[in-house]
Design a protein around this motif. Structure first.
Motif, short mmCIF file in Angstrom:
data_model
loop_
_atom_site.label_atom_id
_atom_site.label_comp_id
_atom_site.label_asym_id
_atom_site.label_seq_id
_atom_site.Cartn_x
_atom_site.Cartn_y
_atom_site.Cartn_z
N THR A 86 0.85 -1.18 0.00
CA THR A 86 0.00 0.00 0.00
C THR A 86 0.89 1.24 0.00
O THR A 86 2.06 1.17 0.37
N GLY A 87 0.31 2.34 -0.46
CA GLY A 87 1.08 3.57 -0.66
C GLY A 87 1.43 4.30 0.63
O GLY A 87 0.95 3.97 1.71
N VAL A 88 2.27 5.32 0.48
CA VAL A 88 2.77 6.08 1.62
C VAL A 88 2.40 7.56 1.54
O VAL A 88 3.03 8.40 2.18
N GLU A 89 1.34 7.87 0.80
CA GLU A 89 0.93 9.27 0.66
C GLU A 89 0.55 9.88 2.01
O GLU A 89 0.94 11.01 2.31
N MET A 90 -0.21 9.15 2.80
CA MET A 90 -0.65 9.70 4.08
C MET A 90 0.52 9.92 5.03
O MET A 90 0.54 10.88 5.79
N GLU A 91 1.52 9.07 4.95
CA GLU A 91 2.70 9.22 5.80
C GLU A 91 3.47 10.48 5.42
O GLU A 91 3.91 11.24 6.30
N ALA A 92 3.63 10.73 4.13
CA ALA A 92 4.34 11.93 3.68
C ALA A 92 3.57 13.19 4.05
O ALA A 92 4.16 14.18 4.52
N LEU A 93 2.25 13.17 3.87
CA LEU A 93 1.42 14.33 4.24
C LEU A 93 1.41 14.57 5.75
O LEU A 93 1.46 15.71 6.21
N THR A 94 1.35 13.49 6.51
CA THR A 94 1.36 13.62 7.98
C THR A 94 2.70 14.18 8.45
O THR A 94 2.75 15.04 9.33
N ALA A 95 3.80 13.72 7.86
CA ALA A 95 5.12 14.24 8.23
C ALA A 95 5.21 15.74 7.98
O ALA A 95 5.68 16.50 8.84
N ALA A 96 4.73 16.19 6.82
CA ALA A 96 4.78 17.63 6.50
C ALA A 96 3.89 18.43 7.45
O ALA A 96 4.29 19.50 7.94
N SER A 97 2.71 17.91 7.72
CA SER A 97 1.76 18.61 8.59
C SER A 97 2.29 18.74 10.02
O SER A 97 2.23 19.81 10.63
N VAL A 98 2.80 17.66 10.56
CA VAL A 98 3.27 17.67 11.95
C VAL A 98 4.56 18.49 12.08
O VAL A 98 4.75 19.17 13.10
N ALA A 99 5.41 18.48 11.08
CA ALA A 99 6.59 19.34 11.13
C ALA A 99 6.15 20.81 11.20
O ALA A 99 6.68 21.59 12.00
N ALA A 100 5.15 21.19 10.40
CA ALA A 100 4.63 22.56 10.42
C ALA A 100 3.97 22.87 11.77
O ALA A 100 4.18 23.94 12.35
N LEU A 101 3.19 21.94 12.28
CA LEU A 101 2.56 22.14 13.59
C LEU A 101 3.59 22.30 14.70
O LEU A 101 3.41 23.09 15.63
N THR A 102 4.68 21.57 14.61
CA THR A 102 5.74 21.67 15.61
C THR A 102 6.41 23.03 15.55
O THR A 102 6.68 23.64 16.60
N LEU A 103 6.66 23.52 14.35
CA LEU A 103 7.20 24.88 14.22
C LEU A 103 6.25 25.88 14.86
O LEU A 103 6.68 26.78 15.59
N TYR A 104 4.96 25.72 14.58
CA TYR A 104 3.97 26.63 15.18
C TYR A 104 4.03 26.54 16.70
O TYR A 104 4.08 27.56 17.39
N ASP A 105 4.01 25.35 17.22
CA ASP A 105 4.02 25.16 18.67
C ASP A 105 5.24 25.79 19.32
O ASP A 105 5.13 26.46 20.35
#
Length: 159
Positions: A109-128
């Protein structure tokens, strides 16, 4: 247009059975950016944040998020990722940090959700980490850039 695979004939959500799919190398790239005040960007780039290396923490958070995607997104399969990278690039003109992620594995199965989650959480961490000095930061442009492998083959965003 294909039908939604996470719904059965009665419209009930279910985890897709991938046991009959071929094992192939699969890869996905995603992107996000976080806009901020120029002073905030300068503080991050210069290493002047009292919390330490903000970019290093965001990178680790993105990697961890990719590994934990199935715990966060219902119906995602737990995956044995073989590569996760998170790149954070300051853009002075935009007053932003641009986040690019890559996830790879050999699997069914693909890894699209993993790549999107990594980008999102990295951005959220910067915000935090920076919200005390810049509450007006904006996370935007979260998107899949490219995916390779599997039955649907290679796809890349236009533009």
């Amino acid at each position: 247009m294909s039908k939604l695979t996470h719904l059965d004939e009665q419209g009930h959500a279910h985890m897709v059975d991938v046991s009959e799919k071929a094992v192939t190398t699969r890869e996905a790239r995603a992107y996000a950016e976080i806009l901020m005040l120029p002073e905030t960007l300068e503080m991050i780039v210069s290493g002047g944040h009292k919390k330490g290396d903000v970019l290093a923490v965001a990178r680790i958070a993105g990697i961890q998020a990719a590994k934990r995607t199935s715990d966060l997104i219902p119906l995602c399969h737990p995956l044995m990722l073989t590569k996760v990278s998170v790149e954070l690039v300051p853009d002075v003109e935009k007053s932003a940090i641009c986040i690019s992620t890559l996830c790879r594995l050999s699997g069914q199965t693909g890894v699209e959700m993993e790549a999107l989650t990594a980008a999102s959480v990295a951005a959220l961490t910067l915000y935090d980490m920076c919200k005390a000095v810049d509450k007006g930061m904006v996370i935007s442009e979260v998107k899949l850039i490219e995916k390779k492998g599997g039955k649907s083959g290679h796809w890349k965003i236009e533009g």
